[in-house]
Design a protein around this motif. Structure first.
Motif, PDB file in Angstrom:
ATOM      1  N   ASN A 282      76.205 -20.684 -31.573  1.00  0.00           N
ATOM      2  CA  ASN A 282      74.929 -21.101 -30.991  1.00  0.00           C
ATOM      3  C   ASN A 282      73.789 -20.192 -31.434  1.00  0.00           C
ATOM      4  O   ASN A 282      72.687 -20.650 -31.760  1.00  0.00           O
ATOM      5  CB  ASN A 282      75.039 -21.113 -29.467  1.00  0.00           C
ATOM      6  N   VAL A 283      74.051 -18.888 -31.449  1.00  0.00           N
ATOM      7  CA  VAL A 283      73.001 -17.938 -31.833  1.00  0.00           C
ATOM      8  C   VAL A 283      72.577 -18.150 -33.283  1.00  0.00           C
ATOM      9  O   VAL A 283      71.384 -18.252 -33.601  1.00  0.00           O
ATOM     10  CB  VAL A 283      73.467 -16.484 -31.616  1.00  0.00           C
ATOM     11  N   ALA A 340      69.661  -9.737 -38.873  1.00  0.00           N
ATOM     12  CA  ALA A 340      70.336 -10.821 -38.160  1.00  0.00           C
ATOM     13  C   ALA A 340      71.365 -10.267 -37.174  1.00  0.00           C
ATOM     14  O   ALA A 340      71.495 -10.769 -36.050  1.00  0.00           O
ATOM     15  CB  ALA A 340      71.011 -11.765 -39.151  1.00  0.00           C
ATOM     16  N   ALA A 341      72.091  -9.216 -37.573  1.00  0.00           N
ATOM     17  CA  ALA A 341      73.083  -8.611 -36.684  1.00  0.00           C
ATOM     18  C   ALA A 341      72.418  -7.993 -35.460  1.00  0.00           C
ATOM     19  O   ALA A 341      72.911  -8.107 -34.335  1.00  0.00           O
ATOM     20  CB  ALA A 341      73.885  -7.559 -37.442  1.00  0.00           C
ATOM     21  N   ARG A 342      71.271  -7.345 -35.672  1.00  0.00           N
ATOM     22  CA  ARG A 342      70.561  -6.718 -34.551  1.00  0.00           C
ATOM     23  C   ARG A 342      70.069  -7.762 -33.556  1.00  0.00           C
ATOM     24  O   ARG A 342      70.248  -7.602 -32.336  1.00  0.00           O
ATOM     25  CB  ARG A 342      69.383  -5.893 -35.065  1.00  0.00           C
ATOM     26  N   ILE A 343      69.451  -8.827 -34.060  1.00  0.00           N
ATOM     27  CA  ILE A 343      68.946  -9.871 -33.165  1.00  0.00           C
ATOM     28  C   ILE A 343      70.103 -10.541 -32.428  1.00  0.00           C
ATOM     29  O   ILE A 343      69.992 -10.871 -31.240  1.00  0.00           O
ATOM     30  CB  ILE A 343      68.129 -10.914 -33.947  1.00  0.00           C
ATOM     31  N   PHE A 344      71.211 -10.750 -33.133  1.00  0.00           N
ATOM     32  CA  PHE A 344      72.390 -11.343 -32.506  1.00  0.00           C
ATOM     33  C   PHE A 344      72.863 -10.505 -31.316  1.00  0.00           C
ATOM     34  O   PHE A 344      73.078 -11.029 -30.213  1.00  0.00           O
ATOM     35  CB  PHE A 344      73.516 -11.483 -33.535  1.00  0.00           C
ATOM     36  N   PHE A 355      74.315 -18.254 -24.298  1.00  0.00           N
ATOM     37  CA  PHE A 355      74.801 -17.419 -25.395  1.00  0.00           C
ATOM     38  C   PHE A 355      76.040 -16.600 -25.043  1.00  0.00           C
ATOM     39  O   PHE A 355      76.736 -16.119 -25.944  1.00  0.00           O
ATOM     40  CB  PHE A 355      73.688 -16.472 -25.846  1.00  0.00           C
ATOM     41  N   ALA A 356      76.318 -16.401 -23.784  1.00  0.00           N
ATOM     42  CA  ALA A 356      77.474 -15.600 -23.382  1.00  0.00           C
ATOM     43  C   ALA A 356      77.950 -16.050 -22.005  1.00  0.00           C
ATOM     44  O   ALA A 356      77.154 -16.117 -21.072  1.00  0.00           O
ATOM     45  CB  ALA A 356      77.111 -14.113 -23.350  1.00  0.00           C
TER      46      ALA A 356
END
Length: 367
Positions: A282-283, A340-344, A355-356
């Motif tokens: 989803n993210v 992208a990893a940081r925003i995720f 999202f969780a």
């Protein structure tokens, strides 16, 4: 020790120092330790120690934005999701790779009290997923390595204190993408022998056994990720006329749905278990569908590589790389950029149930 404060104040100062020195657990930390299992999305260097593995990132241009601008074994231009999650929970640094702690060059052979990473590029839920890359640490072997760390922790702290320590620690499991790639790769033998539904069901059942085993060794708080939109990574687009492989995405979603159902049942079966299921799909789908919201301008092409979408040749020293990594979702043909990893991680740490589920990571560690 002389002290001008009250005896009670002296006691608390002493206790705080004792916690930091003996347990490495300061006020800044939200968890005493983090143990990481998974694949190249969270590998922080274990594969550097595998002699024949082709799944390595210990060469340029990987690490171009990491501290010192040196490759570390992370499949990224900088930090990966494990690093950002470690920062969120207040650890001074991301848990080190297990193989670095047991290597011949490490004479101490000691495991840090704040956690260890067992993740390995090329690993999957199934043994043998790494065959394309010649060598990786299968998930089952990662758990065996953790058992060694567990025994060491019990010897160091005693059984009761070790169990208390682990019950508050975070167990992060990021796995499954390589299994999905293996099924949908051209000419896959697995796809000839089983249906996609049977394959997905077997993935979930196999992972369930692994999570149960971790519970036997003290794990209580899990962060479990689903599989992302693997059909939209540059490697898959390159094989599909620059478009997403929707069949791979379809079965990634089906796996994610089955995983969520399994986790709900497992929580009822395992005493004290709690978890946050993180919806990677989803993210990253939002990154791709509304890139400008997150500052991205390139959603199809990798930043580092060669050929169409920079996905025909991986990120190797002869490859070219983009000057503005922050506007790319993908660093190479499979992996996200540091941005992208940081925003995720920001999204799933404090995010809503979109999202969780059943809670975000911050709610999990404060429960």
């Amino acid at each position: 020790m002389a002290c001008n404060f009250s005896q009670m104040t002296c006691f608390f100062i002493f206790l705080s120092l004792l916690l930091v020195v003996c347990f490495g657990f300061s006020k800044a930390q939200k968890v005493p330790a983090m143990y990481v299992f998974g694949d190249s999305l969270v590998d922080v260097g274990n594969n550097n120690y595998l002699k024949i593995s082709l799944a390595k990132a210990d060469f340029p241009h990987n690490g171009i934005d990491f501290l010192g601008k040196k490759p570390t074994g992370r499949f990224s231009n900088g930090k990966n999701s494990a690093d950002f999650l470690a920062e969120k929970v207040g650890l001074v640094a991301s848990p080190p790779p297990y193989l670095s702690l047991v290597s011949k060059s490490n004479k101490s052979n000691a495991f840090p009290i704040t956690g260890v990473s067992f993740a390995s590029g090329g690993a999957g839920i199934f043994n043998g997923t790494d065959e394309l890359f010649k060598q990786a640490i299968p998930l089952t072997k990662q758990v065996e390595h953790y058992a060694t760390v567990y025994d060491n922790l019990v010897q160091k702290l005693g059984s009761a204190s070790a169990q208390d320590h682990l019950s508050k620690s975070l167990f992060t499991v990021v796995i499954g993408s390589n299994d999905m790639f293996g099924f949908f790769q051209s000419g896959s033998d697995v796809a000839k022998k089983t249906t996609a539904q049977q394959y997905v069901d077997s993935m979930v059942l196999t992972l369930k056994v692994v999570l149960q085993r971790l519970h036997d060794f003290g794990a209580r708080k899990y962060v479990i990720t689903g599989i992302g939109a693997v059909g939209c990574c540059p490697s898959q687009r390159n094989q599909n006329k620059d478009e997403c492989n929707e069949e791979a995405n379809k079965w990634s979603v089906k796996y994610n749905d089955a995983l969520k159902t399994m986790l709900q049942g497992l929580k009822l079966d395992l005493k004290g278990m709690d978890y946050s299921y993180v919806d990677v799909y989803n993210v990253f789908a939002r990154f791709i569908e509304t890139p400008s919201t997150f500052g991205f301008t390139e959603v199809k092409s990798a930043c580092c590589g060669l050929g169409n979408l920079k996905a025909q040749v991986p990120c190797v020293p002869v490859s070219t790389y983009c000057s503005n990594r922050s506007n790319h979702i993908f660093w190479d043909l499979y992996h996200p950029t540091e941005t992208a990893a940081r925003i995720f991680v920001d999204t799933v740490f404090y995010g809503t149930q979109q999202f969780a589920v059943p809670k975000n990571v911050n709610q999990l560690i404060t429960a």
